[in-house]
Design an enzyme around this catalytic site. Structure first.
Site, PDB file in Angstrom:
ATOM      1  N   GLU A  47     -61.332 -53.217  -2.002  1.00 44.08           N
ATOM      2  CA  GLU A  47     -62.556 -52.844  -1.304  1.00 44.08           C
ATOM      3  C   GLU A  47     -63.750 -53.674  -1.799  1.00 44.08           C
ATOM      4  OE1 GLU A  47     -60.137 -48.969  -1.893  1.00 44.08           O
ATOM      5  OE2 GLU A  47     -60.413 -50.914  -2.883  1.00 44.08           O
ATOM      6  N   CYS A  83     -64.052 -47.092  -6.134  1.00 42.73           N
ATOM      7  CA  CYS A  83     -64.231 -47.737  -4.833  1.00 42.73           C
ATOM      8  C   CYS A  83     -64.764 -46.759  -3.796  1.00 42.73           C
ATOM      9  CB  CYS A  83     -62.919 -48.344  -4.376  1.00 42.73           C
ATOM     10  SG  CYS A  83     -62.431 -49.800  -5.348  1.00 42.73           S
ATOM     11  N   THR A 194     -21.094 -58.264 -20.500  1.00 42.05           N
ATOM     12  CA  THR A 194     -21.629 -59.329 -19.652  1.00 42.05           C
ATOM     13  C   THR A 194     -22.224 -60.449 -20.492  1.00 42.05           C
ATOM     14  OG1 THR A 194     -22.078 -57.769 -17.853  1.00 42.05           O
ATOM     15  CG2 THR A 194     -23.286 -59.850 -17.818  1.00 42.05           C
ATOM     16  N   ASP A 198     -20.277 -63.835 -19.813  1.00 44.33           N
ATOM     17  CA  ASP A 198     -21.018 -64.747 -18.928  1.00 44.33           C
ATOM     18  C   ASP A 198     -22.028 -65.629 -19.660  1.00 44.33           C
ATOM     19  OD1 ASP A 198     -19.613 -63.469 -16.987  1.00 44.33           O
ATOM     20  OD2 ASP A 198     -21.321 -62.504 -16.032  1.00 44.33           O
ATOM     21  N   GLU A 252     -28.226 -55.828 -14.029  1.00 44.30           N
ATOM     22  CA  GLU A 252     -27.231 -56.816 -13.582  1.00 44.30           C
ATOM     23  C   GLU A 252     -25.955 -56.726 -14.409  1.00 44.30           C
ATOM     24  OE1 GLU A 252     -28.186 -60.894 -13.242  1.00 44.30           O
ATOM     25  OE2 GLU A 252     -29.740 -60.620 -11.738  1.00 44.30           O
ATOM     26  N   LEU A 258     -23.466 -50.445 -14.710  1.00 52.25           N
ATOM     27  CA  LEU A 258     -23.982 -50.062 -13.398  1.00 52.25           C
ATOM     28  C   LEU A 258     -23.572 -48.633 -13.027  1.00 52.25           C
ATOM     29  CD1 LEU A 258     -23.165 -53.417 -11.614  1.00 52.25           C
ATOM     30  CD2 LEU A 258     -25.469 -52.468 -11.829  1.00 52.25           C
TER      31      LEU A 258
END
Length: 315
Positions: A47, A83, A194, A198, A252, A258
């Protein structure tokens, strides 16, 4: 209001932990005479910037103008003045709000202040879209935890890895989309398996923007690489992120991590990339929750990216 949303999205990186907000001031004849968005935390709100955009020769039009705001104007003193008070001071005749601000220090107070000052207030224009753009901010303030995205890639027959080895499921283009996604989230989490299998970097390399904070769920902190934060439980992760004012998290990890989030109902969005390849055996992807609703689906280079949201979500 659609223009407010367009403007608001420009604050994606720098407005947080504040919400993304856009504002447009329209004269009685339908001409836009000022517009703005919340550029950066600690600086002027949408605003303020919209009124600053009004040319001196158009100031006299404010008394018959309408201000459109994607989120209820604030009514409290923070790093900037309220605002709602600015709108009253400028003397506009009407305010159109996309949605009520769920933040505990606002929650309708700004709207009441405007109405008490004699300003007509209309609420709920493109409400779903206005809520959705700030789903991270809203989730963080309503539930005292970050907005959680669960993400994985799988084969057409539902596997995420083969013999404990990672699968090349994503294409070059969908990898780029993942890096873009990372720039929009505050933190990213994987599990110990992981990390060991990975060796992911989890940073942003194929898009412009900041990398999320990297977290590993593990009971062996000494063997976690530099640049990764090691935490031992999901509760520790959520506690840390909330108190660090980080509003969003990508998970991930592998199926086990998960599934833990799914079983506890700790998710707001699920993103699944599915490749047309099949492998017949391996580690199965997590079970999609029965409360999930498909809201978007796109195909790139033969891979389909599906986006689901939780039944309980507003967005």
């Amino acid at each position: 209001m659609r223009r407010c949303l367009q403007l608001a999205r420009n604050g994606l990186r720098n407005a947080k932990p504040n919400p993304m907000v856009g504002a447009v001031i329209v004269a009685r004849d339908g001409r836009i005479i000022g517009e703005g968005y919340h550029v950066r935390h600690g600086e002027g709100h949408a605003e303020v910037n919209a009124f600053a955009d009004v040319r001196p020769e158009d100031e006299s039009l404010l008394g018959e103008s309408t201000i459109y705001v994607s989120l209820e104007p604030c009514s409290h003193h923070g790093k900037t003045p309220p605002c709602a008070d600015l709108i009253i001071h400028k003397g506009v005749r009407r305010c159109v709000c996309g949605c009520v601000d769920p933040f505990s220090q606002v929650q309708g107070r700004g709207i009441r202040r405007l109405r008490d000052a004699g300003i007509e207030v209309i609420v709920g224009i493109l409400e779903a879209e206005c809520l959705a753009i700030n789903r991270r901010f809203i989730t963080f303030n309503l539930h005292q935890r970050p907005y959680i995205l669960l993400k994985w890639a799988q084969t057409a027959d539902g596997f995420i890895s083969h013999d404990g080895q990672p699968l090349a499921i994503s294409t070059a283009f969908t990898k780029m989309l993942v890096h873009k996604l990372r720039t929009e989230y505050d933190a990213i989490l994987i599990g110990r398996n992981t990390l060991d299998i990975d060796h992911p970097r989890l940073n942003v390399r194929e898009w412009a923007g900041p990398s999320p904070e990297r977290i590993v769920l593990s009971h062996r902190p000494t063997s976690v690489p530099n640049g990764f934060l090691c935490l031992t439980s999901i509760d520790d992760v959520l506690h840390y992120l909330y108190h660090a004012r980080k509003q969003s998290l990508i998970v991930e990890g592998g199926t086990n991590v998960l599934q833990q989030f799914i079983d506890r109902g700790l998710w707001d969005e699920i993103r699944i990339e599915t490749s047309p390849i099949t492998i017949s055996e391996g580690i199965k992807a997590p079970q999609l929750p029965t409360t999930s609703h498909l809201v978007a689906q796109e195909t790139y280079d033969g891979n389909t990216i599906s986006r689901y949201v939780a039944e309980k979500t507003l967005f």
